[in-house]
Design an enzyme around this catalytic site. Sequence first.
Site, PDB file in Angstrom:
ATOM      1  N   GLY A  15     -23.530  79.259 -13.613  1.00  0.00           N
ATOM      2  CA  GLY A  15     -23.266  80.238 -14.669  1.00  0.00           C
ATOM      3  C   GLY A  15     -23.631  81.634 -14.224  1.00  0.00           C
ATOM      4  N   ALA A  16     -23.314  81.950 -12.964  1.00  0.00           N
ATOM      5  CA  ALA A  16     -23.800  83.178 -12.334  1.00  0.00           C
ATOM      6  C   ALA A  16     -22.850  84.363 -12.456  1.00  0.00           C
ATOM      7  CB  ALA A  16     -24.088  82.918 -10.854  1.00  0.00           C
ATOM      8  N   ARG A  18     -22.161  86.276 -15.062  1.00  0.00           N
ATOM      9  CA  ARG A  18     -22.540  87.385 -15.933  1.00  0.00           C
ATOM     10  C   ARG A  18     -23.873  87.082 -16.603  1.00  0.00           C
ATOM     11  NH1 ARG A  18     -18.280  86.398 -20.984  1.00  0.00           N
ATOM     12  NH2 ARG A  18     -18.902  84.235 -21.401  1.00  0.00           N
ATOM     13  N   ASP A  65     -16.656  73.228 -12.237  1.00  0.00           N
ATOM     14  CA  ASP A  65     -17.005  72.769 -13.575  1.00  0.00           C
ATOM     15  C   ASP A  65     -18.224  71.869 -13.403  1.00  0.00           C
ATOM     16  OD1 ASP A  65     -17.309  71.434 -15.978  1.00  0.00           O
ATOM     17  OD2 ASP A  65     -15.219  70.793 -16.138  1.00  0.00           O
ATOM     18  N   VAL A  66     -19.383  72.335 -13.847  1.00  0.00           N
ATOM     19  CA  VAL A  66     -20.614  71.592 -13.572  1.00  0.00           C
ATOM     20  C   VAL A  66     -20.689  70.265 -14.314  1.00  0.00           C
ATOM     21  CG1 VAL A  66     -21.935  73.662 -12.978  1.00  0.00           C
ATOM     22  CG2 VAL A  66     -21.935  72.828 -15.357  1.00  0.00           C
ATOM     23  N   SER A 144     -33.726  77.127 -24.283  1.00  0.00           N
ATOM     24  CA  SER A 144     -33.555  78.206 -25.258  1.00  0.00           C
ATOM     25  C   SER A 144     -34.536  77.992 -26.393  1.00  0.00           C
ATOM     26  CB  SER A 144     -32.129  78.193 -25.822  1.00  0.00           C
ATOM     27  OG  SER A 144     -32.001  79.028 -26.960  1.00  0.00           O
ATOM     28  N   TYR A 156     -25.742  72.791 -29.372  1.00  0.00           N
ATOM     29  CA  TYR A 156     -26.485  73.650 -28.446  1.00  0.00           C
ATOM     30  C   TYR A 156     -27.981  73.355 -28.511  1.00  0.00           C
ATOM     31  CZ  TYR A 156     -27.838  78.129 -26.237  1.00  0.00           C
ATOM     32  OH  TYR A 156     -28.357  79.104 -25.420  1.00  0.00           O
ATOM     33  N   ALA A 159     -28.727  70.054 -26.829  1.00  0.00           N
ATOM     34  CA  ALA A 159     -28.639  70.170 -25.374  1.00  0.00           C
ATOM     35  C   ALA A 159     -29.864  70.874 -24.804  1.00  0.00           C
ATOM     36  CB  ALA A 159     -27.371  70.922 -24.991  1.00  0.00           C
ATOM     37  N   LYS A 160     -30.293  71.961 -25.457  1.00  0.00           N
ATOM     38  CA  LYS A 160     -31.422  72.730 -24.946  1.00  0.00           C
ATOM     39  C   LYS A 160     -32.740  71.974 -25.107  1.00  0.00           C
ATOM     40  CE  LYS A 160     -29.203  76.358 -23.492  1.00  0.00           C
ATOM     41  NZ  LYS A 160     -29.016  76.536 -22.027  1.00  0.00           N
TER      42      LYS A 160
END
Length: 255
Positions: A15-16, A18, A65-66, A144, A156, A159-160
């Site tokens: 995800g590098a 931005r 695509d990870v 997060s 989200y 997942a976090k």
Amino acid sequence: MTDTPSNGRIAIVTGAARGIGAAVAARLAADGHAVGAVDLDARNCTETVEKIRADGGTAMAVGADVSDEQAVTDAVAAVTAQLGPPTVLVNNAGILRDDLLFRMSVSDWDSVIGVHLRGAFLMSRAIQGFMVEARYGRIVNMSSISALGNRGQANYSAAKAGLQGFTRTLAMELGRFGITVNAIAPGFIVTDMTRATADRIGVDFAEFEASLVAGIPVGRAGVPEDVAAAAGFLTSAEAGFVSGQVLYVAGGERT
């Protein structure tokens, strides 16, 4: 022939393209790592790589695509072939598919879990062999403050939160090989993703930011470089006795 950074370490940041990922990639490069900047499309990492190179660092862009096992295998192979075996990994790739539970589709759930959680699993599994062989490794997973729960983000948040359990488990499994595994849990950081959240709830971003900053003791929003500074420490040799931890980079935000 490979390029070798001054500290001899090869890092991969997902995800590098931005935001936080780009800032982490730049920080690791400044710290002497050669960086494989991974994003869904390699072209999206052009600016990140060019900035690192302009500052005298070593970097390459890789598209993957990870959440796809073969794509991860190919990405790690590409970095290894050009830069060398990676022993530092920052799992930062992420997407948003926010909605309330009754409106959230199965696709929205699966996509977010796939990129954040499955992606971290696949990347960590693909790289851990190099770390075990080197008897050295640093894995940082981007969690997060939403891991503690956040309205409209069931996927989200899950997942976090899952990444925190994943982090602690890998720390237990890999510690004897000289590998540390930690997580960073950012609070409100000004990025394109947080702007998207404001758009989702129909609030002007300036108002959105002001409302959140009001609850942050240090009195300001975070910036990607705040998170990158934490990643710089956790990926350093000096952090060798810090593992299985979740570092909240949130300005003292109350939850």
